[in-house]
Design a protein around this motif. Structure first.
Motif, PDB file in Angstrom:
ATOM      1  N   VAL A   1     -11.070 -35.740  -9.579  1.00  0.00           N
ATOM      2  CA  VAL A   1     -11.726 -36.232 -10.792  1.00  0.00           C
ATOM      3  C   VAL A   1     -11.715 -35.146 -11.881  1.00  0.00           C
ATOM      4  N   GLN A   2     -11.996 -33.909 -11.514  1.00  0.00           N
ATOM      5  CA  GLN A   2     -11.990 -32.819 -12.489  1.00  0.00           C
ATOM      6  C   GLN A   2     -10.641 -32.722 -13.209  1.00  0.00           C
TER       7      GLN A   2
ATOM      8  N   GLY B   1     -20.125 -35.425 -15.586  1.00  0.00           N
ATOM      9  CA  GLY B   1     -20.220 -35.281 -14.144  1.00  0.00           C
ATOM     10  C   GLY B   1     -21.456 -35.947 -13.567  1.00  0.00           C
TER      11      GLY B   1
ATOM     12  N   TYR C   1     -15.736 -36.004 -23.661  1.00  0.00           N
ATOM     13  CA  TYR C   1     -14.956 -36.047 -22.429  1.00  0.00           C
ATOM     14  C   TYR C   1     -15.075 -37.437 -21.832  1.00  0.00           C
TER      15      TYR C   1
ATOM     16  N   LEU D   1     -20.835 -39.656 -13.550  1.00  0.00           N
ATOM     17  CA  LEU D   1     -19.864 -39.990 -12.511  1.00  0.00           C
ATOM     18  C   LEU D   1     -20.486 -39.919 -11.125  1.00  0.00           C
ATOM     19  N   GLN D   2     -21.336 -38.941 -10.897  1.00  0.00           N
ATOM     20  CA  GLN D   2     -21.982 -38.797  -9.585  1.00  0.00           C
ATOM     21  C   GLN D   2     -22.863 -40.006  -9.283  1.00  0.00           C
TER      22      GLN D   2
ATOM     23  N   ILE E   1     -10.185 -35.648 -16.066  1.00  0.00           N
ATOM     24  CA  ILE E   1     -11.060 -35.749 -17.236  1.00  0.00           C
ATOM     25  C   ILE E   1     -10.236 -35.501 -18.494  1.00  0.00           C
TER      26      ILE E   1
ATOM     27  N   ALA F   1     -13.899 -34.949  -5.829  1.00  0.00           N
ATOM     28  CA  ALA F   1     -14.448 -34.206  -6.965  1.00  0.00           C
ATOM     29  C   ALA F   1     -13.367 -33.372  -7.645  1.00  0.00           C
TER      30      ALA F   1
ATOM     31  N   THR G   1     -18.896 -31.835 -20.174  1.00  0.00           N
ATOM     32  CA  THR G   1     -18.387 -32.139 -18.834  1.00  0.00           C
ATOM     33  C   THR G   1     -19.531 -32.234 -17.830  1.00  0.00           C
ATOM     34  N   GLU G   2     -20.605 -31.483 -18.068  1.00  0.00           N
ATOM     35  CA  GLU G   2     -21.759 -31.549 -17.171  1.00  0.00           C
ATOM     36  C   GLU G   2     -22.416 -32.928 -17.237  1.00  0.00           C
ATOM     37  N   GLU G   3     -22.583 -33.446 -18.450  1.00  0.00           N
ATOM     38  CA  GLU G   3     -23.171 -34.778 -18.618  1.00  0.00           C
ATOM     39  C   GLU G   3     -22.263 -35.842 -18.014  1.00  0.00           C
TER      40      GLU G   3
END
Length: 58
Positions: free
Chosen positions: A51-52, A27, A3, A30-31, A55, A48, A23-25
């Motif tokens: 951004v979602q 995110g 992603y 990105l944070q 992706i 947020a 997507t968790e990694e």
């Protein structure tokens, strides 16, 4: 599958580019970036959500 997202995808004038295997990694990357480079967006639920939607799978 990987992603990715670039800051330019959001309309920001920033060279940030990120790719991760989940997507968790992504995110998490990105944070951290948002907190340092875009603090006005770091805690914004609207940002947020935007951004979602931006992706990409690569």
């Amino acid at each position: 599958m990987a992603y990715s997202l670039t800051c330019a995808d959001t309309g920001a004038d920033c060279p940030g580019a990120f790719t991760a295997s989940t997507t968790e990694e992504l995110g998490a990357h990105l944070q951290v970036h948002a907190q340092h480079a875009h603090p006005d967006m770091a805690n914004s639920p609207e940002a947020a959500a935007m951004v979602q939607g931006l992706i990409k799978t690569v």
